[in-house]
Scaffold this motif. Structure first.
Motif, PDB file in Angstrom:
ATOM      1  N   THR A   1      10.051 -12.415 -51.242  1.00 34.25           N
ATOM      2  CA  THR A   1       8.734 -12.408 -50.596  1.00 34.25           C
ATOM      3  C   THR A   1       8.346 -11.001 -50.153  1.00 34.25           C
TER       4      THR A   1
ATOM      5  N   ARG B   1       1.976 -21.208 -49.940  1.00 33.72           N
ATOM      6  CA  ARG B   1       3.124 -21.013 -50.820  1.00 33.72           C
ATOM      7  C   ARG B   1       3.060 -21.993 -51.997  1.00 33.72           C
TER       8      ARG B   1
ATOM      9  N   GLN C   1      13.525 -14.607 -48.736  1.00 34.84           N
ATOM     10  CA  GLN C   1      12.691 -13.687 -47.957  1.00 34.84           C
ATOM     11  C   GLN C   1      12.649 -12.301 -48.605  1.00 34.84           C
TER      12      GLN C   1
ATOM     13  N   GLN D   1       7.371 -19.641 -53.488  1.00 34.30           N
ATOM     14  CA  GLN D   1       6.774 -18.328 -53.293  1.00 34.30           C
ATOM     15  C   GLN D   1       5.257 -18.435 -53.416  1.00 34.30           C
TER      16      GLN D   1
ATOM     17  N   ARG E   1       0.794 -13.621 -47.055  1.00 32.83           N
ATOM     18  CA  ARG E   1       2.021 -13.606 -46.249  1.00 32.83           C
ATOM     19  C   ARG E   1       1.759 -13.758 -44.745  1.00 32.83           C
TER      20      ARG E   1
END
Length: 314
Positions: free
Chosen positions: A16, A129, A13, A152, A222
């Motif tokens: 990200t 992703r 995370q 990712q 996202r």
């Protein structure tokens, strides 16, 4: 989930969350190394968020939404360049004007999108992703790196490649030498035949493209949504991280990943139910407070480009 699994999840995370900061930070670092202080980067990111989302929500493919976001960032960066490089306006005033234009324009666009019931992307729209074919499977068997980097979004891998390419270009190419010299000795650059104004405009357009892509990452990768002011001050964090990194790519990337880790940690702490004891606003503010404290500690004695924020010719 064990302690190791939880740590890997927080690390994934963190990557990200760090990607938009790295993307926008690379562009801002180039702009500042050339002598331009672009505090309008928050507005450039916000414009990228809105343009990318609007294009995809209206039926365009995801890659075209990314292109629209990049174009929006470059358009506002061009306006900023027109005011500061050619018009020799004050960089801070012009940057704040760009932020206000972006906030007002994207707010109006949001109302139009809501009127047409397009405030969320439909399933299948936007980027998923592991957007780069083969990357996820290639890293499956690699301990730690596989779970952290293998799942990712496309722009995460683009950001990694950009950092490497930019580090090489700034250190080993004539263009990198010119960019570094522009921020310290524009008079010497002009004497050597370098078109100072044109190069600074080019650096700002590059910064606009990077910030627009960072905005697209937030809206069509996202979150798959858009709301007014969704960047939440990340553009200003980028400005702080460039100073924190002392105008070096390594320091910038370290700062971005650290901020992403703090953001990931505060989300994890909220998920553990601590927001029932401590107001959730404390957790939301935690990464920004730490970033400001680190900036105050690291900025002392930091020597940036000598002509940063000064128009040329004087």
């Amino acid at each position: 989930m064990g302690d190791q699994g939880m740590a890997i999840d927080i690390a994934a995370q963190a990557v990200t969350a760090a990607v938009p900061l790295v993307l926008a930070g690379c562009g801002e670092l180039v702009a500042e190394r050339s002598g331009t202080l672009n505090i309008g980067i928050e507005g450039l990111m916000l414009a990228g968020c809105c343009a990318g989302f609007a294009a995809v929500a209206c039926g365009a493919p995801a890659w075209l939404g990314l292109a629209a976001a990049v174009a929006a960032g470059m358009t506002l960066a061009g306006m900023f360049a027109l005011a500061t490089v050619w018009g020799r306006a004050d960089h801070i005033v012009a940057g704040m004007a760009i932020n206000l234009v972006a906030a007002g324009g994207t707010g109006a666009a949001y109302q139009l999108l809501q009127n047409h019931q397009r405030d969320q992307l439909a399933p299948g729209q936007g980027f998923a992703r592991s957007g780069l074919p083969g990357i996820g499977h290639a890293l499956d068997g690699v301990p730690v790196l596989g779970p952290v980097l293998g799942d990712q979004y496309l722009l995460a891998y683009v950001a990694m490649a950009l950092v490497g390419a930019l580090a090489w270009a700034l250190r080993s190419t004539r263009a990198g030498l010119i960019v570094r010299a522009l921020g310290d000795a524009p008079d010497a650059c002009a004497a050597a035949g370098v078109r100072v104004g044109a190069w600074r405009v080019g650096c700002l357009l590059f910064a606009g493209a990077c910030a627009g892509a960072a905005g697209a990452y937030l809206s069509i990768m996202r979150t798959h949504s858009f709301v007014p002011l969704m960047t939440g001050g990340q553009g200003f964090v980028v400005l702080a991280l460039v100073i924190f990194g002392r105008w070096r790519l390594v320091g910038l990337v370290v700062g971005c990943v650290a901020f992403g880790a703090l953001d990931s940690l505060q989300q994890h702490l909220q998920g553990q139910g601590l927001n029932a004891v401590v107001p959730y606003q404390f957790f939301k503010a935690l990464p920004f407070v730490v970033a400001l404290a680190a900036l105050a500690a690291m900025a002392r004695g930091a020597a940036g480009p000598r002509e940063l924020g000064r128009s040329w010719p004087r």
